[in-house]
Design an enzyme around this catalytic site. Sequence first.
Site, PDB file in Angstrom:
ATOM      1  CG  ASP A   1      -1.065 -12.631   0.521  1.00  0.00           C
ATOM      2  OD1 ASP A   1      -0.724 -13.787   0.816  1.00  0.00           O
ATOM      3  OD2 ASP A   1      -2.108 -12.100   0.955  1.00  0.00           O
TER       4      ASP A   1
ATOM      5  CG  HIS B   1      -6.847 -11.990   3.356  1.00  0.00           C
ATOM      6  ND1 HIS B   1      -6.551 -11.475   4.596  1.00  0.00           N
ATOM      7  CD2 HIS B   1      -7.519 -13.138   3.574  1.00  0.00           C
ATOM      8  CE1 HIS B   1      -7.018 -12.294   5.528  1.00  0.00           C
ATOM      9  NE2 HIS B   1      -7.619 -13.307   4.944  1.00  0.00           N
TER      10      HIS B   1
ATOM     11  CB  CYS C   1     -10.583 -11.927   5.334  1.00  0.00           C
ATOM     12  SG  CYS C   1     -11.007 -12.732   6.857  1.00  0.00           S
TER      13      CYS C   1
ATOM     14  CE  LYS D   1      -4.353 -18.717   4.735  1.00  0.00           C
ATOM     15  NZ  LYS D   1      -5.792 -18.847   5.002  1.00  0.00           N
TER      16      LYS D   1
ATOM     17  CD  GLN E   1      -5.856 -19.084   0.027  1.00  0.00           C
ATOM     18  OE1 GLN E   1      -5.932 -20.239  -0.394  1.00  0.00           O
ATOM     19  NE2 GLN E   1      -6.335 -18.748   1.214  1.00  0.00           N
TER      20      GLN E   1
HETATM   21  N1  PMP Z   1      -3.702 -13.491   2.366  1.00  0.00           N
HETATM   22  C1  PMP Z   1      -4.494 -14.384   1.772  1.00  0.00           C
HETATM   23  C2  PMP Z   1      -4.627 -14.364   0.270  1.00  0.00           C
HETATM   24  C3  PMP Z   1      -5.184 -15.316   2.551  1.00  0.00           C
HETATM   25  O1  PMP Z   1      -5.994 -16.205   1.958  1.00  0.00           O
HETATM   26  C4  PMP Z   1      -5.024 -15.307   3.954  1.00  0.00           C
HETATM   27  C5  PMP Z   1      -5.756 -16.294   4.838  1.00  0.00           C
HETATM   28  N2  PMP Z   1      -7.096 -16.481   4.511  1.00  0.00           N
HETATM   29  C6  PMP Z   1      -4.170 -14.353   4.513  1.00  0.00           C
HETATM   30  C7  PMP Z   1      -3.529 -13.468   3.683  1.00  0.00           C
HETATM   31  C8  PMP Z   1      -3.952 -14.277   5.977  1.00  0.00           C
HETATM   32  O2  PMP Z   1      -3.269 -15.401   6.434  1.00  0.00           O
HETATM   33  P1  PMP Z   1      -3.025 -15.637   7.992  1.00  0.00           P
HETATM   34  O3  PMP Z   1      -4.351 -15.483   8.658  1.00  0.00           O
HETATM   35  O4  PMP Z   1      -2.495 -17.038   8.063  1.00  0.00           O
HETATM   36  O5  PMP Z   1      -2.040 -14.613   8.448  1.00  0.00           O
END
Ligand code: PMP
Length: 408
Positions: free
Chosen positions: A202, A125, A366, A228, A205
């Site tokens: 990270d 991401h 993203c 999430k 997910q």
């Molecule tokens: N890493 C991953 C794998 C994600 O899916 C996301 C959110 N789509 C993020 C980071 C970013 O998370 P946040 O916007 O809650 O900071």
Amino acid sequence: MLTNDDIVLLRKDFPILEEKIYGKPLIYFDNGATTQKPLQVLARIEYAYKHLNANIHRGVHYLSQKATEAHEDARSTVASFLGAAHREEIIFTRGTTEAINLVAFSFGEAFCNQGDEIVVSVMEHHSNIVPWQMLCERKGLTLRVIPMNEKGELDMQAYKSLLNSRTRLVSVTHVSNVLGTVNPVQEIIRLAHEQNIHVLIDGAQAVPHIKVDVKELDADFYVFSGHKIYGPTGIGVLYGKRELLDAIPPCQGGGEMIDKVTFEKTTYNILPFKFEAGTPDYIGSTALAEALRYVQAIGIERIAEYEHVLTRYATTRLLEIDGMHIIGTTENKSAVVSFLVGEIHPYDIGMLLDKMGIAVRTGHHCAQPLIDSLGITGTVRASFSFYNTTDEIDSFIAALKKVVLMLS
Ligand code: PMP
């Protein structure tokens, strides 16, 4: 495993699932972007503002002490949820993005020098790419990228060959938000540690879908977002090994992060306060703890098992559609299915599904470098939660068949 009766009962905890969208029952398949909130979490927020609201840590008065206790209890709940050895290894942040930025800055300050390397993977991401690029620019480092195969699995041979004496940190996602791939993070960490390289995972997910134990993984840093995993927005978690968090400087100043301030010099507080500058989101932390208790009460293993069945069912049914191309076909997948149908633009599919009350995500999710590497412009992504049902998947497939007919 969760039965249909269990799901019927659990769905009652999520009032938003009763909403009608354009007069149609909502089918919410955008759980990878954010999850819906159960009544228990909403009640906790209301309770905290009604009965426990005072700024924490600084007050001698009753309410401030109660609010402080609640925030610190929430820290203990997160620590036990992640299997952390010590509660002060849990830092509250605004979310995954802020947690990664914190590590990129603070770890970068303490451990990285010109010519060093950071390793990420092609399926990251943007939140796990851009902070490292900023560090690379700031301190003259190089970003190295682990490639993947056509199924969406990381190339572990290539990974091994990227690790060298200049590698300072490996930062990879536990579960891909586009492909659903569950990465072999334990092996990734083991291989890095053989060469004394630190690893950030990270978990944005992962934590809502699979059991995570940071001690078992031996992760140096592990991050996730509250929203999430059925908690509120604006709260997230950085787990870091105590000796590492002790060894890196804070990245924001002010508030409870100080020990002593003079105009000549400031000394910093102990963990975890060193990293929580300003008024922490003490309502968010307690609501997140409530969300984690909610998940624990259902049982993450049962959630994983049920969501696995849902994902397999969705995949099988999607493959009935002519021109269906599933992106990410590894066996070891979490509750995400990304796809394209023929030459149809994902955005058009998403727009028309929306008119039928079905929320999916379309676009690059993203993860532009990943999408570019696949030679596509985006995907349609359905991402599931335990509150979704096979009936909803049937409605989604029926709607999708209509959409494809309209657009072909
Ligand atoms: N890493 C991953 C794998 C994600 O899916 C996301 C959110 N789509 C993020 C980071 C970013 O998370 P946040 O916007 O809650 O900071």
